[in-house]
Design a protein around this motif. Structure first.
Motif, PDB file in Angstrom:
ATOM      1  N   ALA A  57       0.974  -1.214  -0.018  1.00  0.00           N
ATOM      2  CA  ALA A  57      -0.011   0.209  -0.009  1.00  0.00           C
ATOM      3  C   ALA A  57       0.872   1.232   0.228  1.00  0.00           C
ATOM      4  O   ALA A  57       0.684   2.160  -0.714  1.00  0.00           O
ATOM      5  N   ALA A 100       1.205   4.113  -2.954  1.00  0.00           N
ATOM      6  CA  ALA A 100       0.736   5.452  -2.655  1.00  0.00           C
ATOM      7  C   ALA A 100       2.070   6.607  -2.931  1.00  0.00           C
ATOM      8  O   ALA A 100       1.787   7.471  -3.628  1.00  0.00           O
ATOM      9  N   THR A 140      -5.215   3.978  -1.226  1.00  0.00           N
ATOM     10  CA  THR A 140      -3.864   4.471  -1.437  1.00  0.00           C
ATOM     11  C   THR A 140      -4.214   5.613  -2.418  1.00  0.00           C
ATOM     12  O   THR A 140      -3.712   6.757  -2.209  1.00  0.00           O
ATOM     13  N   ARG A 141      -4.762   5.344  -3.739  1.00  0.00           N
ATOM     14  CA  ARG A 141      -4.778   6.220  -4.766  1.00  0.00           C
ATOM     15  C   ARG A 141      -6.314   5.895  -5.201  1.00  0.00           C
ATOM     16  O   ARG A 141      -6.597   4.927  -5.778  1.00  0.00           O
TER      17      ARG A 141
END
Ligand code: RUB
Length: 322
Positions: free
Chosen positions: A13, A17, A64-65
Motif C-alpha cells: 500500500a 501511494a 492508496t490512490r
C-alpha cells in the motif's frame, strides 16, 4: 473496526501511494498479490476472522490512490472468489483466485497488444504520454510483427514517466525522440498516432489518464492525428454506469516545487496567497478519442458502455463489502 493487516500488505500500500508501484495494470497486479499474501499469512481462528482480515487488507490497498479503477476491480475480483467453509479452504480459494487474476491480467495485456498493433503500420511514428504497459504492449506486438516503428515520447511532468517509456522502447529497438511536454503540439506534425493508456474509462467513453492527455488529444484532433487508447477491460469503471464521476487524484505540491522554490516564489510575501496544485490525471472527452483497444477488441468510445454492461452489469458497492 477492521483488524491490522499483514506488514507486506502495508508495504505494498505504501509503495502504491508513493508510486514505487505505479500504472493502473501494475497496481492491480500488486494488489491481487498482496491479498494472496494476506491469505497465506493469516492466522485467523475462524472463517469470519479470515474474511475480516481480507476485507481490511482490501480497504488498506484501496485507500492508496483514487483514480485507477483497476485497483478496486482487482480487489473485488479476488474477494468475490473467496469461498469455503474452513479457514484453509478460504485461504486456498483466495490464493488461487489472486493467481488467476494475475494470469488473466497478463494474458489480456498481450491479447490487447496484438489487437492494437493492427492499427500500426510499418514506418509509423507514435507519440506517447506517461508510461502505460497496455500501450507498450501494442508497440511491442507491432515490433514483433517486423514493423519499423518510431516514437516521440513526452517527458510527462512532474514525475517523468516518459523516461520509463523511452527506456523500454529503446529495449525494443525503437528509435525514440524524447521531448518536453510543451513541445508535443509541434511534434504532432511528425506523428501518425497518439497512443496512451488509461486509469479509468467512464461509461460515456471518457478516458481518464495522466494529466496532459486531454490537451494532447485536443491538439491531435486539430492536427488530424488519430488518438488510440490501450486499456484492458479492467480499466472500465463500473460505478460510472450509474452516474458516479471518477475522482481525480491531487498529489503533493512537493512533486511540482521544492520547499526552497516555494519560498523563493513567495519572496517577501506571506506564502498564504500561493497555491500549487498537482492533479495527477485528467478527463479526455470521447469525441477526441478514435478507438479504445481492449483485449475484447477495439471500440469507438461511445460504444464502450455496451461492453461495460456485459462485464460489470451487476457490480455495485465497495470492493470489501461483505
Ligand atoms: C499512470 C498512467 C498510465 C495508466 C495506464 O499514472 O496514467 O497511463 O495508468 O498504465 P501514474 P497501464 O504514473 O500516476 O500511476 O497501461 O500500465 O495500466
Amino acid at each position: 473496526s477492521l483488524p491490522a493487516v499483514d506488514p507486506d500488505v502495508a508495504a505494498t500500500a505504501a509503495d502504491i501511494a508513493e508510486m514505487e508501484i505505479r500504472g493502473a495494470a501494475t497496481i492491480a497486479d500488486a494488489a491481487a498479490e498482496a491479498l494472496a499474501k494476506q491469505a497465506e499469512r493469516s492466522e485467523a481462528a475462524s472463517p469470519k476472522e479470515f474474511r475480516r482480515q481480507l476485507r481490511a487488507a482490501a480497504k488498506t490497498l484501496y485507500e492508496t490512490r483514487p483514480t485507477a479503477v483497476s485497483l478496486p476491480n482487482a480487489l473485488r475480483y479476488v474477494l468475490r472468489g473467496m469461498s469455503g467453509e474452513t479457514v484453509s479452504e478460504l485461504r486456498a480459494s483466495t490464493i488461487a483466485r489472486a493467481e488467476e487474476f494475475q494470469v488473466d491480467l497478463a494474458q489480456a495485456q498481450s491479447k490487447l497488444g496484438e489487437i492494437g498493433s493492427n492499427r500500426l503500420r510499418d514506418g509509423d511514428v507514435v507519440m506517447t504520454h506517461c508510461h502505460s504497459t497496455d500501450a507498450l504492449s501494442c508497440l511491442e506486438a507491432a515490433v514483433e510483427d517486423g514493423k519499423e516503428i518510431e516514437a516521440i515520447v513526452k517527458e510527462t511532468r512532474p514525475r517523468k514517466q516518459g523516461h520509463i517509456t523511452a527506456r523500454q522502447l529503446r529495449e525494443l529497438g525503437v528509435p525514440v525522440t524524447l521531448v518536453v511536454d510543451n513541445a508535443a503540439r509541434r511534434y504532432l506534425d511528425r506523428a501518425d498516432h497518439v497512443l496512451v493508456g488509461a486509469d479509468s474509462i467512464a461509461a460515456d467513453g471518457s478516458v481518464i489518464n495522466k494529466v496532459g492527455t486531454s490537451g494532447l488529444a485536443v491538439n491531435a484532433r486539430e492536427r488530424g492525428v488519430p488518438v488510440m487508447v490501450a486499456a484492458q477491460t479492467i480499466k472500465l469503471h463500473p460505478d460510472t454506469m450509474t452516474g458516479h464521476t471518477v475522482e481525480i487524484e491531487m498529489r503533493a505540491e512537493r512533486e511540482v516545487v521544492s520547499d526552497e522554490e516555494r519560498a523563493d516564489i513567495a519572496g517577501e510575501q506571506s506564502d498564504d496567497g500561493l497555491t500549487v496544485e498537482n492533479p495527477a490525471f485528467d478527463v479526455t472527452p470521447p469525441r477526441y478519442v478514435d478507438a479504445i483497444v481492449t483485449e475484447r477488441g477495439q471500440f469507438p468510445p461511445e460504444s464502450i458502455v455496451i461492453l461495460m454492461r456485459e462485464l460489470f452489469g451487476e457490480t455495485t458497492g465497495e470492493p470489501w463489502a461483505p
